[in-house]
Every structure is written in C-alpha cells, then in structure tokens.
Design a protein around this motif. Structure first.
Motif, PDB file in Angstrom:
ATOM      1  N   TRP A 228     118.058   7.591  89.975  1.00 46.76           N
ATOM      2  CA  TRP A 228     117.205   7.482  88.827  1.00 46.76           C
ATOM      3  C   TRP A 228     116.156   8.788  88.849  1.00 46.76           C
ATOM      4  O   TRP A 228     115.799   9.070  87.704  1.00 46.76           O
ATOM      5  CB  TRP A 228     116.120   6.354  88.909  1.00 46.76           C
ATOM      6  N   SER A 229     116.153   9.459  89.877  1.00 51.63           N
ATOM      7  CA  SER A 229     115.401  10.614  89.763  1.00 51.63           C
ATOM      8  C   SER A 229     116.104  11.606  89.154  1.00 51.63           C
ATOM      9  O   SER A 229     115.546  12.724  88.295  1.00 51.63           O
ATOM     10  CB  SER A 229     115.189  11.226  91.362  1.00 51.63           C
ATOM     11  N   ILE A 230     117.283  11.765  88.910  1.00 49.18           N
ATOM     12  CA  ILE A 230     118.208  12.911  88.291  1.00 49.18           C
ATOM     13  C   ILE A 230     117.672  12.969  86.878  1.00 49.18           C
ATOM     14  O   ILE A 230     117.336  14.015  86.436  1.00 49.18           O
ATOM     15  CB  ILE A 230     119.454  12.945  88.631  1.00 49.18           C
ATOM     16  N   PRO A 231     117.877  11.991  86.116  1.00 49.54           N
ATOM     17  CA  PRO A 231     117.540  12.014  84.684  1.00 49.54           C
ATOM     18  C   PRO A 231     115.870  12.177  84.286  1.00 49.54           C
ATOM     19  O   PRO A 231     115.535  12.864  83.328  1.00 49.54           O
ATOM     20  CB  PRO A 231     117.810  10.654  83.989  1.00 49.54           C
ATOM     21  N   VAL A 232     115.351  11.792  85.172  1.00 47.02           N
ATOM     22  CA  VAL A 232     113.663  11.975  85.076  1.00 47.02           C
ATOM     23  C   VAL A 232     113.417  13.264  85.377  1.00 47.02           C
ATOM     24  O   VAL A 232     112.644  13.946  84.727  1.00 47.02           O
ATOM     25  CB  VAL A 232     112.992  11.061  86.050  1.00 47.02           C
ATOM     26  N   ALA A 233     114.008  13.791  86.571  1.00 47.87           N
ATOM     27  CA  ALA A 233     113.839  15.391  86.650  1.00 47.87           C
ATOM     28  C   ALA A 233     114.179  16.334  85.912  1.00 47.87           C
ATOM     29  O   ALA A 233     113.472  17.020  85.442  1.00 47.87           O
ATOM     30  CB  ALA A 233     114.430  15.771  87.968  1.00 47.87           C
ATOM     31  N   MET A 234     115.448  15.926  85.134  1.00 41.08           N
ATOM     32  CA  MET A 234     115.897  16.636  84.056  1.00 41.08           C
ATOM     33  C   MET A 234     115.195  16.703  82.777  1.00 41.08           C
ATOM     34  O   MET A 234     114.635  17.673  82.026  1.00 41.08           O
ATOM     35  CB  MET A 234     117.384  16.275  83.726  1.00 41.08           C
ATOM     36  N   ALA A 235     114.703  15.557  82.531  1.00 48.46           N
ATOM     37  CA  ALA A 235     113.687  15.348  81.215  1.00 48.46           C
ATOM     38  C   ALA A 235     112.214  16.172  81.527  1.00 48.46           C
ATOM     39  O   ALA A 235     111.881  16.793  80.692  1.00 48.46           O
ATOM     40  CB  ALA A 235     113.166  13.824  81.065  1.00 48.46           C
ATOM     41  N   ILE A 236     111.719  16.164  82.821  1.00 44.83           N
ATOM     42  CA  ILE A 236     110.790  17.047  83.026  1.00 44.83           C
ATOM     43  C   ILE A 236     110.999  18.537  82.958  1.00 44.83           C
ATOM     44  O   ILE A 236     110.108  19.218  82.184  1.00 44.83           O
ATOM     45  CB  ILE A 236     109.989  16.713  84.383  1.00 44.83           C
ATOM     46  N   LEU A 237     112.082  18.926  83.565  1.00 43.59           N
ATOM     47  CA  LEU A 237     112.401  20.339  83.681  1.00 43.59           C
ATOM     48  C   LEU A 237     112.627  20.754  81.978  1.00 43.59           C
ATOM     49  O   LEU A 237     112.190  21.907  81.418  1.00 43.59           O
ATOM     50  CB  LEU A 237     113.859  20.557  84.209  1.00 43.59           C
ATOM     51  N   ILE A 238     113.367  19.763  81.047  1.00 39.39           N
ATOM     52  CA  ILE A 238     113.435  20.210  79.752  1.00 39.39           C
ATOM     53  C   ILE A 238     112.118  20.109  79.163  1.00 39.39           C
ATOM     54  O   ILE A 238     111.722  21.234  78.107  1.00 39.39           O
ATOM     55  CB  ILE A 238     114.465  19.103  79.078  1.00 39.39           C
ATOM     56  N   TRP A 239     111.398  19.442  79.349  1.00 44.29           N
ATOM     57  CA  TRP A 239     109.970  19.139  78.821  1.00 44.29           C
ATOM     58  C   TRP A 239     109.263  20.481  79.114  1.00 44.29           C
ATOM     59  O   TRP A 239     108.493  20.926  78.229  1.00 44.29           O
ATOM     60  CB  TRP A 239     108.927  18.071  79.262  1.00 44.29           C
ATOM     61  N   LEU A 240     109.059  20.992  80.176  1.00 47.11           N
ATOM     62  CA  LEU A 240     108.483  22.145  80.681  1.00 47.11           C
ATOM     63  C   LEU A 240     109.115  23.512  80.625  1.00 47.11           C
ATOM     64  O   LEU A 240     108.449  24.381  80.555  1.00 47.11           O
ATOM     65  CB  LEU A 240     108.155  21.987  82.179  1.00 47.11           C
ATOM     66  N   GLY A 241     110.342  23.365  79.920  1.00 42.99           N
ATOM     67  CA  GLY A 241     110.881  24.640  79.458  1.00 42.99           C
ATOM     68  C   GLY A 241     111.477  25.408  80.962  1.00 42.99           C
ATOM     69  O   GLY A 241     111.534  26.628  80.904  1.00 42.99           O
ATOM     70  N   ARG A 242     111.851  24.506  81.815  1.00 42.41           N
ATOM     71  CA  ARG A 242     112.255  25.377  83.086  1.00 42.41           C
ATOM     72  C   ARG A 242     113.858  25.160  83.419  1.00 42.41           C
ATOM     73  O   ARG A 242     114.016  25.216  84.499  1.00 42.41           O
ATOM     74  CB  ARG A 242     111.489  24.938  84.353  1.00 42.41           C
ATOM     75  N   THR A 243     114.681  24.739  82.416  1.00 39.06           N
ATOM     76  CA  THR A 243     116.013  24.754  82.754  1.00 39.06           C
ATOM     77  C   THR A 243     116.755  26.360  82.883  1.00 39.06           C
ATOM     78  O   THR A 243     117.484  26.175  83.557  1.00 39.06           O
ATOM     79  CB  THR A 243     116.632  24.102  81.472  1.00 39.06           C
TER      80      THR A 243
END
Length: 179
Positions: free
Chosen positions: A49-64
C-alpha cells in the motif's frame, strides 16, 4: 513589526509534529489489535500500500523525473534496495514485538537509537561532539545500561530495532536521492 517566516509556520509545524507523535503513540495499539494477522502479512500490506501512496505523492509534488533518474542508476537501485531491506526488517521486528506483547522492548530500541545514530555519525561520518553532547550521551547510555540490568537479559528486540534503524538512516543519508 512583522513576524519572521519561521514564527508564522510555528503553529502549523507544531500541529504536524503533534499529529505525527499522536499517530506514532497509537500505532502500538493498532498493531496489537492486528495480532491475529501474521507479521509478514502486516508487513506485506504496508509495503504494497505504500507504493501507490508514494507514487501519488511524487506525482503531486512533480518529482517523477527524480524517480526515473534513480531507476536508471544501478548503484542507486542497489542502495535503495539495501535501505528497503533494512527498514522492512526493522518494521518486521517492530510489528512482531508489539503483537507478542513486547512493546517496552520496542520503546527501549527507539530510545537507544539516537545513541547509535550519534555513534554512527561520529565514527562513519566524522562528526565532532562537544563535551555537553558527550555528557548527554553518557547519561542516556547509563539509563539504557540500567534498564538492561533491571530487565536481567540482553534486549535483543531493542538492539535489532536500533541496528536496523541506525544503518537504514545512515544509508538513506548516503543515498543520493531525496525523500
């Protein structure tokens, strides 16, 4: 007279810190309530469950872009795998200890941890300590020694948490990528 930026953020920072400490304080109750679920299953859910949450945060912060660059670097992947392994073992020990009624051992481990972190900083990173800092460390080490003596046994759970978290933090600090 205008307030400095750090004074403006103080109530917000305090609220974040208070929330984090409250959540951390209630975590053992939650883990104990899940004692009927195998430790590895709890740990697996945390990772998955950490993976999709972390990905969403990275996308939101623009750090992909930073993530993509990291995935192209074998050294960074290796270091990230080591930190992931250490934090997984740390969490596995923590969840298991709470589930079997050894919450005080986990508390001792997280109490010892700053001592070990300072040790790693001094030995591996060459950080220098003042006399007052050495005195504070000596007092904390004496408290840990007293608690260990009173327990009458080597605090294996506490040491496991301390070592895995300490080396996780050290390697994470050396990992050339942001949080």
């Amino acid at each position: 007279m205008t307030a400095s930026p750090q004074n403006i953020d103080s109530p917000r920072g305090f609220a974040f810190a208070l929330t984090a400490y409250l959540l951390w304080g209630f975590l053992p109750l939650y883990m104990k309530a899940m004692a009927h679920i195998p430790t590895l299953e709890v740990l697996a859910h945390r990772v998955i469950w950490s993976i999709p949450v972390a990905m969403a945060i990275l996308i939101w912060l623009g750090r992909t872009a930073e993530l993509r660059a990291a995935l192209r670097n074998p050294r960074m992947i290796g270091m990230a795998a080591m930190t992931a392994a250490l934090i997984s073992v740390n969490w596995g020990i923590y969840v298991w200890a709470i589930q079997v009624g050894r919450a005080l051992d986990t508390a001792l481990g997280y109490y010892i941890n700053p001592l070990f972190s300072v040790f790693l900083g001094a030995v591996l990173l060459g950080e220098r300590l003042t006399r007052a800092q050495w005195l504070a460390i000596a007092l904390a080490a004496a408290a840990v020694a007293l608690l260990t003596w009173e327990a009458g046994r080597l605090p294996v759970v506490a040491l496991g948490l301390t070592l895995t978290w300490g080396f996780y933090a050290y390697l994470k600090k050396r990992l050339p990528i942001g949080p």
